[in-house]
Design an enzyme around this catalytic site. Structure first.
Site, PDB file in Angstrom:
ATOM      1  N   HIS A 273       0.865  -1.195   0.000  1.00 14.81           N
ATOM      2  CA  HIS A 273       0.000   0.000   0.000  1.00 14.81           C
ATOM      3  C   HIS A 273       0.896   1.238   0.000  1.00 14.81           C
ATOM      4  O   HIS A 273       1.719   1.397  -0.886  1.00 14.81           O
ATOM      5  CB  HIS A 273      -0.942  -0.080   1.215  1.00 14.81           C
ATOM      6  CG  HIS A 273      -2.029   0.945   1.267  1.00 14.81           C
ATOM      7  ND1 HIS A 273      -2.396   1.766   0.237  1.00 14.81           N
ATOM      8  CD2 HIS A 273      -2.884   1.264   2.293  1.00 14.81           C
ATOM      9  CE1 HIS A 273      -3.398   2.541   0.605  1.00 14.81           C
ATOM     10  NE2 HIS A 273      -3.711   2.273   1.851  1.00 14.81           N
ATOM     11  N   HIS A 312      -2.208  -1.885  -9.827  1.00 13.42           N
ATOM     12  CA  HIS A 312      -3.186  -1.268  -8.921  1.00 13.42           C
ATOM     13  C   HIS A 312      -4.467  -2.093  -8.936  1.00 13.42           C
ATOM     14  O   HIS A 312      -4.834  -2.651  -9.967  1.00 13.42           O
ATOM     15  CB  HIS A 312      -3.504   0.168  -9.378  1.00 13.42           C
ATOM     16  CG  HIS A 312      -4.101   1.004  -8.304  1.00 13.42           C
ATOM     17  ND1 HIS A 312      -5.445   0.989  -8.014  1.00 13.42           N
ATOM     18  CD2 HIS A 312      -3.533   1.848  -7.422  1.00 13.42           C
ATOM     19  CE1 HIS A 312      -5.679   1.824  -7.014  1.00 13.42           C
ATOM     20  NE2 HIS A 312      -4.542   2.345  -6.631  1.00 13.42           N
ATOM     21  N   ASP A 368       2.950   5.606  -6.500  1.00 12.51           N
ATOM     22  CA  ASP A 368       4.188   5.419  -5.724  1.00 12.51           C
ATOM     23  C   ASP A 368       5.434   5.333  -6.589  1.00 12.51           C
ATOM     24  O   ASP A 368       6.541   5.330  -6.051  1.00 12.51           O
ATOM     25  CB  ASP A 368       4.069   4.141  -4.872  1.00 12.51           C
ATOM     26  CG  ASP A 368       3.057   4.349  -3.763  1.00 12.51           C
ATOM     27  OD1 ASP A 368       2.150   3.522  -3.608  1.00 12.51           O
ATOM     28  OD2 ASP A 368       3.157   5.374  -3.073  1.00 12.51           O
TER      29      ASP A 368
HETATM   30  C1  SDX Z   1      -1.351   2.327  -3.332  1.00 16.32           C
HETATM   31  O1  SDX Z   1      -6.068   1.055  -3.301  1.00 16.32           O
HETATM   32  C2  SDX Z   1      -5.559   2.207  -3.496  1.00 16.32           C
HETATM   33  O2  SDX Z   1      -6.195   3.094  -3.964  1.00 16.32           O
HETATM   34  C3  SDX Z   1      -4.130   2.368  -3.038  1.00 16.32           C
HETATM   35  C4  SDX Z   1      -3.455   3.675  -3.382  1.00 16.32           C
HETATM   36  C5  SDX Z   1      -4.060   4.832  -2.636  1.00 16.32           C
HETATM   37  O3  SDX Z   1      -3.951   5.954  -3.121  1.00 16.32           O
HETATM   38  O4  SDX Z   1      -4.563   4.594  -1.498  1.00 16.32           O
HETATM   39  O5  SDX Z   1      -3.568   3.913  -4.783  1.00 16.32           O
HETATM   40  C6  SDX Z   1      -1.975   3.642  -3.025  1.00 16.32           C
HETATM   41  O6  SDX Z   1      -1.345   1.472  -2.486  1.00 16.32           O
HETATM   42  C7  SDX Z   1      -0.806   2.078  -4.699  1.00 16.32           C
HETATM   43  C8  SDX Z   1      -0.267   0.648  -4.887  1.00 16.32           C
HETATM   44  C9  SDX Z   1       1.145   0.586  -4.306  1.00 16.32           C
HETATM   45  N1  SDX Z   1       1.619  -0.828  -4.263  1.00 16.32           N
HETATM   46  C10 SDX Z   1       2.579  -1.241  -5.083  1.00 16.32           C
HETATM   47  O7  SDX Z   1       3.075  -0.562  -5.982  1.00 16.32           O
HETATM   48  C11 SDX Z   1       3.063  -2.657  -4.812  1.00 16.32           C
HETATM   49  C12 SDX Z   1       3.234  -3.388  -6.138  1.00 16.32           C
HETATM   50  N2  SDX Z   1       1.910  -3.590  -6.723  1.00 16.32           N
HETATM   51  C13 SDX Z   1       1.204  -4.762  -6.302  1.00 16.32           C
HETATM   52  O8  SDX Z   1       1.667  -5.605  -5.384  1.00 16.32           O
HETATM   53  C14 SDX Z   1      -0.196  -4.917  -6.830  1.00 16.32           C
HETATM   54  O9  SDX Z   1      -0.252  -4.421  -8.107  1.00 16.32           O
HETATM   55  C15 SDX Z   1      -1.267  -4.298  -5.959  1.00 16.32           C
HETATM   56  C16 SDX Z   1      -1.175  -4.801  -4.567  1.00 16.32           C
HETATM   57  C17 SDX Z   1      -1.144  -2.812  -5.976  1.00 16.32           C
HETATM   58  C18 SDX Z   1      -2.615  -4.690  -6.544  1.00 16.32           C
HETATM   59  O10 SDX Z   1      -2.675  -6.054  -6.507  1.00 16.32           O
HETATM   60  P1  SDX Z   1      -4.004  -6.867  -6.893  1.00 16.32           P
HETATM   61  O11 SDX Z   1      -5.058  -5.998  -7.443  1.00 16.32           O
HETATM   62  O12 SDX Z   1      -4.351  -7.724  -5.736  1.00 16.32           O
HETATM   63  O13 SDX Z   1      -3.498  -7.679  -8.120  1.00 16.32           O
HETATM   64  P2  SDX Z   1      -2.872  -9.122  -8.010  1.00 16.32           P
HETATM   65  O14 SDX Z   1      -1.855  -9.139  -6.921  1.00 16.32           O
HETATM   66  O15 SDX Z   1      -3.994 -10.092  -7.968  1.00 16.32           O
HETATM   67  O16 SDX Z   1      -2.092  -9.208  -9.417  1.00 16.32           O
HETATM   68  C19 SDX Z   1      -2.751  -9.612 -10.620  1.00 16.32           C
HETATM   69  C20 SDX Z   1      -1.617 -10.174 -11.485  1.00 16.32           C
HETATM   70  C21 SDX Z   1      -0.845 -11.289 -10.769  1.00 16.32           C
HETATM   71  O17 SDX Z   1      -0.254 -12.101 -11.789  1.00 16.32           O
HETATM   72  P3  SDX Z   1      -1.013 -13.510 -12.158  1.00 16.32           P
HETATM   73  O18 SDX Z   1      -1.333 -14.200 -10.854  1.00 16.32           O
HETATM   74  O19 SDX Z   1      -2.240 -13.082 -12.949  1.00 16.32           O
HETATM   75  O20 SDX Z   1       0.024 -14.228 -12.987  1.00 16.32           O
HETATM   76  O21 SDX Z   1      -0.657  -9.142 -11.766  1.00 16.32           O
HETATM   77  C22 SDX Z   1       0.589  -9.486 -11.145  1.00 16.32           C
HETATM   78  C23 SDX Z   1       0.279 -10.540 -10.101  1.00 16.32           C
HETATM   79  O22 SDX Z   1       1.418 -11.378  -9.883  1.00 16.32           O
HETATM   80  N3  SDX Z   1       1.100  -8.256 -10.538  1.00 16.32           N
HETATM   81  C24 SDX Z   1       2.373  -7.882 -10.551  1.00 16.32           C
HETATM   82  C25 SDX Z   1       2.402  -6.633  -9.913  1.00 16.32           C
HETATM   83  N4  SDX Z   1       1.165  -6.302  -9.532  1.00 16.32           N
HETATM   84  C26 SDX Z   1       0.356  -7.304  -9.905  1.00 16.32           C
HETATM   85  N5  SDX Z   1       3.488  -8.487 -11.043  1.00 16.32           N
HETATM   86  C27 SDX Z   1       4.644  -7.812 -10.884  1.00 16.32           C
HETATM   87  N6  SDX Z   1       4.747  -6.608 -10.268  1.00 16.32           N
HETATM   88  C28 SDX Z   1       3.645  -5.996  -9.794  1.00 16.32           C
HETATM   89  N7  SDX Z   1       3.745  -4.814  -9.198  1.00 16.32           N
END
Ligand code: SDX
Length: 433
Positions: A273, A312, A368
């Site tokens: 997050h 996201h 971020d």
């Molecule tokens: C914030 O919710 C909000 O609004 C939050 C926020 C706010 O203003 O409050 O916007 C702020 O928290 C932004 C997000 C910051 N986090 C990160 O940057 C961490 C890296 N990103 C992730 O871990 C991920 O993208 C999330 C947690 C942000 C979202 O994850 P989801 O929606 O649960 O998606 P998922 O984990 O189910 O991923 C779907 C697919 C998966 O691959 P498959 O299983 O389909 O093969 O996408 C892949 C994931 O492995 N994936 C990534 C990835 N994010 C998702 N692969 C590599 N790197 C990534 N960053």
């Protein structure tokens, strides 16, 4: 473009085994989960339940504060686009908008800023509390502890159903959070605190508390003030994100708002997050050179690493906030030293956005990805990035707190579960275990 209101509808459900039928109303594009209870299941008198781990597809409330269209990359606060607000409206005006629903006129803004100025100073016991923290304590943990402790000064804040009291606590928290954030920063630097100077305005006073020298005049780099103002606006609210949901759930027990926003800080601190901006810088430093990018992306694609700052839950397009921040980086770096991590970040973004793994999963830079570089260009280490995120988000948490308490449909949050444990069994005597 205003959000399209889905038409109300009806859902007919038929149980093939019994032929029984139910007609369930669909309002605002939603089925009220509690309506499912009328569909009996035999083994339980509570009827059919919906199952939605991590609330991927569940609306937990009605809210008029922020609208996001993730596919289109749209983010509006009370109907105004984030791009317009970040460009031409100050953070205090955005706070007024988010809290009251309309932008202030000159007179309303002056009165709001006067209320904030009156509450800018921290009670002395907090200075002693921060001085007692261990050197290695993370500034985000200090901020959350300070917010919870601040509530001790205002026992009347427990009267959460009293609107006038809520408004008073909202002003106090908005006004004092920057001072607590600055106190956390100075504690990590073993620097003595510098108090607020509200006459200089919200942002310059905040930067003075962070960067000023005790007893000395403070001159701030205009591009830093501009960047900090925009960053706090960009982080001000984001509908039902993890930390705002945490604030709403904790506050639904009617605990005071200081405890609820402390819970929000702890949720925001997580690397998935708000903590991601700290993780992005650490990732860029680990990658080290543009030449090392292909190997790192391969590690992400096989699941060994996460491309922090990408992806996201809602945005399946470029996070509009990331675009604004990326533009701000150039202006601040012009004023300071070039940052090699920016070159790696830009090359990393370009490579990921041409790679099918990321494109097919609609993974774009989020808020971020560049914010850490911007804070770093202003001289702050990664440990402070989530603290700044919390300073900006405080107004969103408070607006949702107030909106929840005004919502007659909201009660104490208490979800159900699917039980997967043992059925009833006898306690064996010790020598039989
Ligand atoms: C914030 O919710 C909000 O609004 C939050 C926020 C706010 O203003 O409050 O916007 C702020 O928290 C932004 C997000 C910051 N986090 C990160 O940057 C961490 C890296 N990103 C992730 O871990 C991920 O993208 C999330 C947690 C942000 C979202 O994850 P989801 O929606 O649960 O998606 P998922 O984990 O189910 O991923 C779907 C697919 C998966 O691959 P498959 O299983 O389909 O093969 O996408 C892949 C994931 O492995 N994936 C990534 C990835 N994010 C998702 N692969 C590599 N790197 C990534 N960053």
């Amino acid at each position: 473009m205003s959000p399209e209101k889905p038409t109300d509808d009806l859902l007919n459900i038929e149980h093939p085994a019994t032929g029984k039928k139910w007609e369930l109303p669909v309002e605002d594009g939603c089925l009220r989960a509690v309506q499912l209870r009328q569909i009996p299941l035999g083994q339980t008198d509570l009827g059919l339940m919906s199952y939605d781990p991590s609330l991927l597809n569940t609306a937990s409330c009605r809210s008029a504060i922020t609208f996001i269209d993730g596919d289109a990359g749209i983010l509006d606060y009370r109907g105004y686009s984030i791009e317009d607000l970040a460009e031409s409206v100050s953070y205090p005006e955005v706070c007024y908008l988010i809290l009251k629903g309309e932008l202030p006129n000159r007179k309303e803004l002056a009165a709001f800023q006067a209320e904030l100025a009156e509450e800018a100073v921290l009670p002395a016991y907090l200075l002693e509390l921060f001085a007692s923290f261990p050197d290695e304590m993370h500034p985000m943990t200090m901020l959350a502890s300070g917010l919870a402790a601040l509530g001790a000064k205002y026992p009347e804040s427990e009267k959460v159903l009293d609107e006038e009291n809520r408004n008073k606590q909202i002003i106090r928290l908005l006004a004092k959070t920057p001072a607590l954030a600055a106190l956390a920063w100075r504690r990590t630097q073993s620097d003595s605190p510098v108090g607020p100077d509200p006459e200089k305005g919200f942002i310059v006073s905040f930067l003075r508390m962070l960067l000023g020298k005790p007893g000395e005049d403070f001159e701030v780099e205009e591009s830093f003030a501009r960047a900090m103002d925009a960053l706090l606006t960009l982080h001000a609210d984001h509908e039902q994100n993890c930390s705002t949901n945490a604030v709403r759930v904790v506050a639904s027990s009617h605990v005071n708002p200081y405890s609820a926003v402390a819970a929000g800080c702890f949720a925001l601190h997580g690397p998935l997050h708000g903590g991601a901006n700290q993780a992005v810088l650490e990732m860029l430093e680990e990658i080290g050179t543009v030449e090392a990018i292909p190997a790192f992306l391969e590690a992400c694609k096989c699941g060994d690493r996460r491309l922090m700052g990408f992806g996201h839950r809602v945005y399946k397009n470029y996070d509009p906030r990331a675009k604004v921040i990326s533009g701000l980086v150039d202006s601040v770096l012009d004023a300071g030293q070039p940052d090699p991590r920016l070159e790696i970040a830009r090359a990393l973004e370009a490579a990921a956005r041409e790679d099918d793994y990321f494109v097919s999963r609609k993974l774009f830079p989020n808020v971020d990805f560049y914010s850490g570089i911007l804070y770093s260009a202003m001289g702050f280490p990664a440990s402070m990035f989530t603290v700044f995120f919390a300073v900006g988000r405080m107004v969103g948490w408070l607006a949702h707190w107030d909106e929840m308490l005004r919502d007659s449909e909201q009660k104490i949050a208490r979800p159900r579960q699917i039980y997967t444990g043992h059925s009833r069994r006898e306690v064996p005597p010790m020598d039989k275990r």
